[in-house]
Enzyme design. Structure first.
Site, PDB file in Angstrom:
ATOM      1  CD  GLU A  82      12.673  25.699 -25.695  1.00 55.86           C
ATOM      2  OE1 GLU A  82      12.964  26.553 -26.536  1.00 55.86           O
ATOM      3  OE2 GLU A  82      12.164  25.978 -24.583  1.00 55.86           O
ATOM      4  CG  ASP A 132      11.615  34.173 -24.132  1.00 56.66           C
ATOM      5  OD1 ASP A 132      10.693  34.202 -24.959  1.00 56.66           O
ATOM      6  OD2 ASP A 132      12.029  33.117 -23.618  1.00 56.66           O
TER       7      ASP A 132
HETATM    8  C1  LIG Z   1      10.514  33.564 -28.239  1.00 56.59           C
HETATM    9  S1  LIG Z   1      10.766  31.815 -28.223  1.00 56.59           S
HETATM   10  C2  LIG Z   1      11.602  31.562 -29.790  1.00 56.59           C
HETATM   11  C3  LIG Z   1      11.464  30.149 -30.283  1.00 56.59           C
HETATM   12  C4  LIG Z   1      12.066  29.885 -31.670  1.00 56.59           C
HETATM   13  N1  LIG Z   1      13.458  30.263 -31.756  1.00 56.59           N
HETATM   14  C5  LIG Z   1      11.292  30.605 -32.737  1.00 56.59           C
HETATM   15  O1  LIG Z   1      11.862  31.486 -33.383  1.00 56.59           O
HETATM   16  O2  LIG Z   1      10.114  30.266 -32.928  1.00 56.59           O
HETATM   17  C6  LIG Z   1      12.099  31.664 -27.067  1.00 56.59           C
HETATM   18  C7  LIG Z   1      12.379  30.208 -26.681  1.00 56.59           C
HETATM   19  O3  LIG Z   1      13.595  30.169 -25.941  1.00 56.59           O
HETATM   20  C8  LIG Z   1      13.453  29.294 -24.838  1.00 56.59           C
HETATM   21  N2  LIG Z   1      14.414  29.790 -23.851  1.00 56.59           N
HETATM   22  C9  LIG Z   1      14.363  30.980 -23.203  1.00 56.59           C
HETATM   23  N3  LIG Z   1      15.413  31.126 -22.381  1.00 56.59           N
HETATM   24  C10 LIG Z   1      16.158  29.992 -22.511  1.00 56.59           C
HETATM   25  C11 LIG Z   1      17.361  29.542 -21.902  1.00 56.59           C
HETATM   26  N4  LIG Z   1      17.994  30.295 -21.001  1.00 56.59           N
HETATM   27  N5  LIG Z   1      17.842  28.327 -22.257  1.00 56.59           N
HETATM   28  C12 LIG Z   1      17.186  27.561 -23.182  1.00 56.59           C
HETATM   29  N6  LIG Z   1      16.030  27.945 -23.775  1.00 56.59           N
HETATM   30  C13 LIG Z   1      15.521  29.135 -23.452  1.00 56.59           C
HETATM   31  C14 LIG Z   1      11.998  29.457 -24.436  1.00 56.59           C
HETATM   32  O4  LIG Z   1      11.530  28.349 -23.697  1.00 56.59           O
HETATM   33  C15 LIG Z   1      11.320  29.594 -25.797  1.00 56.59           C
HETATM   34  O5  LIG Z   1      10.934  28.352 -26.311  1.00 56.59           O
END
Ligand SMILES: C[S@@+](CC[C@H](N)C(=O)[O-])C[C@H]1O[C@@H](n2cnc3c(N)ncnc32)[C@H](O)[C@@H]1O
Length: 227
Positions: A82, A132
């Site tokens: 994360e 995302d």
């Molecule tokens: C839409 S949330 C989904 C969180 C979790 N998987 C859920 O289902 O509740 C997307 C998460 O991915 C993290 N994230 C986005 N791009 C990322 C990257 N390139 N590397 C690591 N984390 C990332 C964001 O900070 C966010 O917490």
């Protein structure tokens, strides 16, 4: 008992460097020397201290999904990735509070972590849960599921390793499929149209629960690396 605020970055921003702190690997942003890191084996004591298979969840958010998985599958080692520190430290707090020995947290960006910090061909399975979607074209460069990420996964997954992509966003799913079907040595595990919807045994996550409550379809796209 340790809480999220007990996990602090132990240096000033100008002195930033990757660091392993009590079952958390912190990988700073805007740092030029990732390539200097020498990845150590998952079986080293500072990681898991055993040879069990390693599964990574990317985009772990607050860690609900991976904390539950790790507790119900103690014979597998889980790594939560994360990029946001406030979220990574929540996962770390869960790991400490519930004493989950088979869980490790990475606070870092997914491509950088996979490319520089994961030993090659060391991972049995990866899950990319609700990345995302960045629906606007001008934000497309922020999408995680793109060729550089798939190339990094290709290097770390074992032969026969699996990668499952889960999203509620149909255009992003179609894009993922387009990218993955072009990837040499990657094959879909399901018959055409290659995805399943609303897997009962997927588990729960903040976004999964949120979108299901709103009546959205959840898509799961499993692939195998057969090279
Ligand atoms: C839409 S949330 C989904 C969180 C979790 N998987 C859920 O289902 O509740 C997307 C998460 O991915 C993290 N994230 C986005 N791009 C990322 C990257 N390139 N590397 C690591 N984390 C990332 C964001 O900070 C966010 O917490």
């Amino acid at each position: 008992m340790k809480t999220a605020s007990d996990l602090r970055i132990p240096f000033a921003w100008k002195d930033r460097h990757p660091v392993l702190l009590e079952r958390c690997l912190y990988i700073p942003n805007f740092y030029a020397d990732h390539a200097k890191w020498i990845p150590s084996s998952w079986s080293d004591r500072e990681f898991f201290g055993n040879e069990a298979p390693v599964v990574i969840e990317y985009c772990s958010g607050n860690g609900q999904w991976i904390c539950n998985r790790a507790k119900t599958m103690p014979h597998i080692n889980f790594v939560a990735v994360e990029k946001r520190f406030d979220r990574a430290r929540k996962i770390w707090a869960c790991l400490q509070r519930e004493a989950i020995p088979n869980l490790f947290v990475v606070c870092g960006e997914a491509v950088i972590f996979s490319k520089h910090y994961v030993p090659p061909i060391s991972i049995s399975e990866v899950f990319i849960n609700f990345p995302d979607p960045w629906p606007k074209l001008r934000h497309a460069k922020h999408r995680l599921v793109a060729p550089p990420f798939i190339a990094a996964l290709d290097k770390v997954l074992k032969r026969g390793g699996k990668a499952t992509f889960t999203t509620d966003d149909r255009p992003y799913l179609d894009l993922m499929l387009e990218i993955l079907l072009l990837e040499k040595g990657w094959k879909p595990l399901l018959e055409k149209p290659y995805f399943a919807t609303n897997w009962a045994d997927f588990g729960s996550s903040y976004f999964c629960d949120l979108w299901q409550k709103k009546g959205r379809t959840i898509y799961h796209l499993p692939f195998e690396v057969s090279r």
